[in-house]
Design a protein around this motif. Structure first.
Motif, PDB file in Angstrom:
ATOM      1  N   LEU A 122      -1.335 -29.271 -17.489  1.00 23.87           N
ATOM      2  CA  LEU A 122      -2.710 -28.791 -17.290  1.00 23.87           C
ATOM      3  C   LEU A 122      -3.551 -29.862 -16.596  1.00 23.87           C
ATOM      4  O   LEU A 122      -4.395 -29.561 -15.748  1.00 23.87           O
ATOM      5  N   ALA A 123      -3.301 -31.107 -16.941  1.00 21.01           N
ATOM      6  CA  ALA A 123      -4.003 -32.205 -16.258  1.00 21.01           C
ATOM      7  C   ALA A 123      -3.654 -32.205 -14.774  1.00 21.01           C
ATOM      8  O   ALA A 123      -4.517 -32.428 -13.919  1.00 21.01           O
ATOM      9  N   LEU A 134      -8.751 -37.728 -13.135  1.00 21.41           N
ATOM     10  CA  LEU A 134      -8.392 -38.152 -14.494  1.00 21.41           C
ATOM     11  C   LEU A 134      -7.962 -39.620 -14.552  1.00 21.41           C
ATOM     12  O   LEU A 134      -7.256 -40.048 -15.460  1.00 21.41           O
ATOM     13  N   ALA A 140     -12.530 -38.008 -16.144  1.00 18.03           N
ATOM     14  CA  ALA A 140     -12.771 -37.014 -17.190  1.00 18.03           C
ATOM     15  C   ALA A 140     -11.730 -37.224 -18.297  1.00 18.03           C
ATOM     16  O   ALA A 140     -10.694 -37.863 -18.082  1.00 18.03           O
ATOM     17  N   ARG A 141     -12.027 -36.684 -19.480  1.00 25.09           N
ATOM     18  CA  ARG A 141     -11.081 -36.819 -20.584  1.00 25.09           C
ATOM     19  C   ARG A 141      -9.868 -35.930 -20.369  1.00 25.09           C
ATOM     20  O   ARG A 141      -9.998 -34.752 -20.059  1.00 25.09           O
ATOM     21  N   ARG A 142      -8.696 -36.498 -20.551  1.00 26.78           N
ATOM     22  CA  ARG A 142      -7.459 -35.723 -20.367  1.00 26.78           C
ATOM     23  C   ARG A 142      -7.324 -34.638 -21.437  1.00 26.78           C
ATOM     24  O   ARG A 142      -7.893 -34.751 -22.519  1.00 26.78           O
ATOM     25  N   PRO A 143      -6.562 -33.571 -21.140  1.00 27.04           N
ATOM     26  CA  PRO A 143      -6.344 -32.517 -22.145  1.00 27.04           C
ATOM     27  C   PRO A 143      -5.574 -33.084 -23.338  1.00 27.04           C
ATOM     28  O   PRO A 143      -4.693 -33.925 -23.153  1.00 27.04           O
ATOM     29  N   ASN A 144      -5.919 -32.627 -24.512  1.00 27.02           N
ATOM     30  CA  ASN A 144      -5.140 -33.031 -25.681  1.00 27.02           C
ATOM     31  C   ASN A 144      -4.264 -31.860 -26.142  1.00 27.02           C
ATOM     32  O   ASN A 144      -4.356 -30.745 -25.625  1.00 27.02           O
ATOM     33  N   GLU A 147      -6.025 -28.643 -27.267  1.00 30.24           N
ATOM     34  CA  GLU A 147      -6.458 -27.766 -26.170  1.00 30.24           C
ATOM     35  C   GLU A 147      -5.278 -27.029 -25.550  1.00 30.24           C
ATOM     36  O   GLU A 147      -5.403 -25.890 -25.104  1.00 30.24           O
TER      37      GLU A 147
END
Lengths: 220, 220
Positions: A122-123, A134, A140-144, A147
């Motif tokens: 997704l990133a 990223l 920006a904050r990376r997907p965890n 999410e």
């Protein structure tokens, strides 16, 4: 790649090619694709952001939505990327056309099951639209993985595909040479406007800039 | 229009509406649509120029091509028009999105059988992209019935439809307010370039000009 029953051109075979590099160029330039799949109620076509990684397409969406649940079950898909390059005007009405490049990929997709791997994929989709988004001091904050539980990401091998290109002038016939009408083509391009920051952002950080050479935004 | 099994939103119902006028505005602004249909070999999605006349879509194509022969046989279609208005950047990677408006129309289409009527419909498709193209001193030649033999034109009633709109800023969560990243949205617009006349045209006639208020070219 050769022509298959599905990709064979009935009409205007000279406009159709099966070259992998040319198809990839269209898939990479297009910001979004249209994905077609069949349901009990008939065909459905949805727009979505995509990304190509080597010989695979990445497709994502709500883990609970119709598109993902259908596609993840192995339903056949058709992914079409279209770039409208302009409008072609002929002396004859019937020779008017769009100037365009369109790529179609046929096949099935598989969900990325591992949550960490899915978060990374997704990133990558975000990185494909805004390279550098990223990383660096203003990342920006990376997907965890939490999410990634709500958003599915599918991989679709690019194995069966075709493309169609229409460019240049109208195929007017000599009998229409006398028609006193402007004929030619008018280019169309996608142009970014002035970035609009949200309330928190204000002017604290540099806005991404558009790089026309790759048709992408760049985070500096 | 109410929600049907086909148009009901599973996800983000607040983004989905069923208002006819709003759907028409998207169909009218879009230069092209993507049409999905099912075949023995699976789903197919093709781009095509379209036009709306009152409560009907006009779709055209080669009379002998796969799309027309399938659609003319009464196969269910999904016609999707998508306008990409920009790119939405959040502080969290997972809240990035496209700003877009997308309309979907479901149904079947019927061929216009009468050749004269069909030729007139094909003329209307050209007129929808370039109003005034077939009238005035610099008009292009109208389609004749012979040309209408090679190009089919279908009408599709706009009865079952939905649309989805995503605009504004990312839905970032307060926990990400501290992320030192630009967030907001970047508009994207379609811009015409300088018209390129063909050899015969030269500078004898005025080139069509772009009218941003209707997103169409105008023949003066």
């Amino acid at each position: 790649m050769h022509s298959t029953a599905r990709t064979a051109a009935n009409r205007y075979p000279e406009r159709v090619t099966y070259e992998r590099d040319a198809v990839y160029a269209i898939l990479d330039e297009a910001l979004a694709v249209h994905v077609g799949f069949n349901t009990d109620l008939g065909p459905v076509v949805i727009p979505t952001l995509h990304m190509r990684v080597d010989d695979q397409l990445l497709l994502h969406g709500s883990a609970f939505g119709r598109f993902i649940t259908t596609a993840a079950s192995g339903a056949p898909l058709c992914v079409t990327a279209t770039l409208i390059d302009g409008v072609i005007l002929g002396r004859a009405s019937s020779h008017h056309s769009a100037a365009y490049r369109s790529a179609m990929v046929f096949g099935t997709a598989s969900p990325i099951e591992d949550e960490r791997e899915r978060a990374d994929a997704l990133a990558q989709v975000v990185e494909s639209v805004i390279p550098g988004r990223l990383s660096g001091p203003h990342a920006a904050r990376r997907p965890n993985t939490e999410e990634a539980r709500y958003t599915a990401c599918l991989t679709m091998p690019i194995e069966e595909f075709s493309m169609k290109v229409r460019a240049g002038f109208a195929r007017d016939e000599p009998k229409d040479d006398h028609v006193e009408s402007w004929a030619g083509w008018i280019p169309l391009t996608t142009t970014p406007g002035i970035p609009v920051p949200d309330e928190i952002t204000g002017d604290r950080f540099p806005a991404p800039t558009y790089d026309p050479s790759v048709h992408r935004f760049r985070q500096d």
